[in-house]
Structure formats: structure tokens, C-alpha cells
Design an enzyme around this catalytic site. Structure first.
Site, PDB file in Angstrom:
ATOM      1  N   SER A  57      39.271  62.123  13.492  1.00 29.96           N
ATOM      2  CA  SER A  57      38.188  62.718  14.270  1.00 29.96           C
ATOM      3  C   SER A  57      36.984  62.978  13.358  1.00 29.96           C
ATOM      4  O   SER A  57      36.525  62.064  12.682  1.00 29.96           O
ATOM      5  CB  SER A  57      38.715  63.988  14.949  1.00 29.96           C
ATOM      6  OG  SER A  57      37.925  64.352  16.046  1.00 29.96           O
ATOM      7  N   HIS A  74      44.049  61.680  21.545  1.00 28.09           N
ATOM      8  CA  HIS A  74      43.250  61.974  20.363  1.00 28.09           C
ATOM      9  C   HIS A  74      44.149  62.344  19.176  1.00 28.09           C
ATOM     10  O   HIS A  74      43.887  61.958  18.044  1.00 28.09           O
ATOM     11  CB  HIS A  74      42.264  63.103  20.681  1.00 28.09           C
ATOM     12  CG  HIS A  74      41.157  63.234  19.681  1.00 28.09           C
ATOM     13  ND1 HIS A  74      40.311  62.182  19.364  1.00 28.09           N
ATOM     14  CD2 HIS A  74      40.745  64.283  18.921  1.00 28.09           C
ATOM     15  CE1 HIS A  74      39.428  62.587  18.464  1.00 28.09           C
ATOM     16  NE2 HIS A  74      39.672  63.851  18.171  1.00 28.09           N
ATOM     17  N   ASP A  83      42.636  58.256  24.551  1.00 25.26           N
ATOM     18  CA  ASP A  83      41.873  59.318  23.881  1.00 25.26           C
ATOM     19  C   ASP A  83      40.794  59.846  24.828  1.00 25.26           C
ATOM     20  O   ASP A  83      39.879  59.106  25.192  1.00 25.26           O
ATOM     21  CB  ASP A  83      41.225  58.760  22.602  1.00 25.26           C
ATOM     22  CG  ASP A  83      40.608  59.845  21.728  1.00 25.26           C
ATOM     23  OD1 ASP A  83      40.155  60.873  22.279  1.00 25.26           O
ATOM     24  OD2 ASP A  83      40.563  59.673  20.498  1.00 25.26           O
TER      25      ASP A  83
END
Length: 255
Positions: free
Chosen positions: A103, A236, A208
Site C-alpha cells: 500500500s 488489499h 482489492d
């Protein structure tokens, strides 16, 4: 092998990190927004191969146990994190190391690999993006109010930060990352991708909800020779949800 916790002075702040394993291949784990080694990488610290790798998970400034300072989001916060991350590994006497970034940590890792090519051995990123679109801003605003988060995701962060810091920092993050969308191309680090010369592995969860797949495809297209793996059931946090498969794929790539 046990996991040790310590702090080291880097660029004027005390950065907290966890370390485990005694392998010759050093690996730095870079957490996502509001994340820390402890909240974001339990299965990696616990189960990655300790004979092959020395694994370090850091808390970026203002996150986890690297407080003070409080977290802020100036326009160059990703570059600042990239420099902190690399300087931390140098302070720990690792001459060359690989980066595993999730991320926001993936964005930081992309920047670090582009800017410090002689130090980075291999690169793995997942749930990362090199630009911010209006669609992304809409998604970010959907997570602005932490009281609407699922209990499971919220709980460890509230325990670490207390509700007030957690809520305030999440809002500040949404504002900070949304600013990139004001640029004509929403650029965070697109221009740096061609500078990444180390072997690169991009993983993306097809489910995601936070980072549309186009971002992973863009990164793959602009890093020469990179590999892209799509995980059909991955969301995610695919490295937590499918830790065993993820660890295996990553270890094979790092060998």
C-alpha cells in the site's frame, strides 16, 4: 528465532523497528497507511524463512512506536519515508537489501528503489499506486471516517494509537494523498518507475477495494522486466489473508 524490538536515531527521529532471522539476505517490510511492523506484518515476521533472510519491519515516523513526532503529510511525505527507510537500513549496517512494500509502503518502496538503486537488491510491491485519480479520491473519502471501519481492521489500530490520534491521522492522510489528484496527471512517482532497475515483483488482489487493478498494471508496464501476479481472491491485505501462499511466492522470487 525470536523477534527483537529496538529504536535507532535516523534523520532526527527515533525510528522503531522489529528484526528477526539470521539469513544473509536482508529484507525490509514497509507498512501501509497508519501501519507498523506489528499491525501489518505478523505472518511475515513469524513465518518467513529465518535461515535465508534477516527480516526488518519498520514503523515510519509518526506511526506505530515511531511517535513522537506526530504524523504529518507534507507534499513530499513519500520521499521522506523512502529516505528514512533506506537510512534506517544503513544505520543497521545492511549494505544491500530487498524491499517488500504494502500500500503506502509500496509507494515508498518504489521511490526508494528508483532513487537508491545501488542499495536495493529486489523489490516486491502490492496494493500500491503511482498516481491518484478522481476515482481513488472517492475511495479514500469512503474510509475518512474511522468509526465506519470494520471492527476487525479498526481494533488493533485503536489499541495502538487511541481513538483520537487514529481518527485525526486517518483524516490527515486522506487530505494528504488526495492532494496528488490536483496535479494534471495525479502523479505520485510515475516518472521514477523507469529508473527502477532491480528485479521487481508486483502482486495485486483482484478484489482489492482500495486500489483498482489499473494501478498494478501501470506499474508493471513501466518497470522494465517486472513480473505481475494477480490473485483472484486477494483483497488489499492479501499478505495477511493468504499469508502462506504470499510468503511462498515472495520467498521464491527473493531467492
Amino acid at each position: 528465532t525470536s523477534i527483537t524490538s529496538a529504536k535507532v536515531q535516523v534523520n532526527g527521529v527515533q525510528l522503531h523497528y522489529q528484526q528477526t532471522g539470521e539469513g544473509s539476505h536482508a529484507v525490509l517490510l514497509l507498512p501501509g497507511m497508519l501501519g507498523s511492523g506489528q499491525t501489518d506484518f505478523g505472518p511475515q515476521l513469524k513465518s518467513m524463512n529465518k535461515q535465508l533472510f534477516t527480516i526488518v519491519a519498520w514503523d515510519p515516523r509518526g506511526y506505530g512506536q515511531s511517535i513522537p513526532p506526530s504524523r504529518d503529510f507534507p507534499p513530499d511525505f513519500f520521499e521522506r519515508d523512502a529516505k528514512d527507510a533506506v537510512d534506517l537500513m544503513q544505520a543497521l549496517k545492511f549494505k544491500k537489501f530487498s524491499l517488500l512494500g504494502w500500500s503506502d509502503g509500496g509507494i515508498t518502496a518504489l521511490i526508494a528503489a528508483a532513487k537508491y538503486p545501488t542499495l536495493i537488491h529486489k523489490l516486491v510491491v502490492w496494493g500500491a499506486n503511482a498516481s491518484v485519480t478522481q476515482e481513488d479520491v472517492r475511495i479514500y473519502n469512503g474510509i475518512r471516517d474511522v468509526s465506519k471501519w470494520s471492527e476487525k481492521v479498526k481494533k488493533p489500530l485503536e489499541e495502538m494509537y487511541g481513538h483520537k490520534y487514529f481518527a485525526k491521522t486517518c483524516e490527515a492522510w486522506v487530505d494528504g494523498i488526495s492532494r496528488f489528484a490536483e496535479k494534471s496527471d495525479g502523479n505520485i512517482c510515475q516518472q521514477l518507475l523507469p529508473d527502477i532497475k532491480c528485479p521487481t515483483f508486483i502482486i495485486h488482489g483482484e478484489k482489492d477495494p482500495l486500489v483498482p487493478q489499473a494501478h498494478a498494471e501501470y506499474i508493471h508496464k513501466h518497470i522494465k522486466g517486472s513480473r505481475l501476479l494477480l490473485m483472484p481472491e486477494g483483497k488489499h491485505n492479501l499478505h495477511l489473508r493468504f499469508a502462506e501462499d504470499f510468503n511462498r511466492q515472495v520467498e521464491d522470487f527473493l531467492r
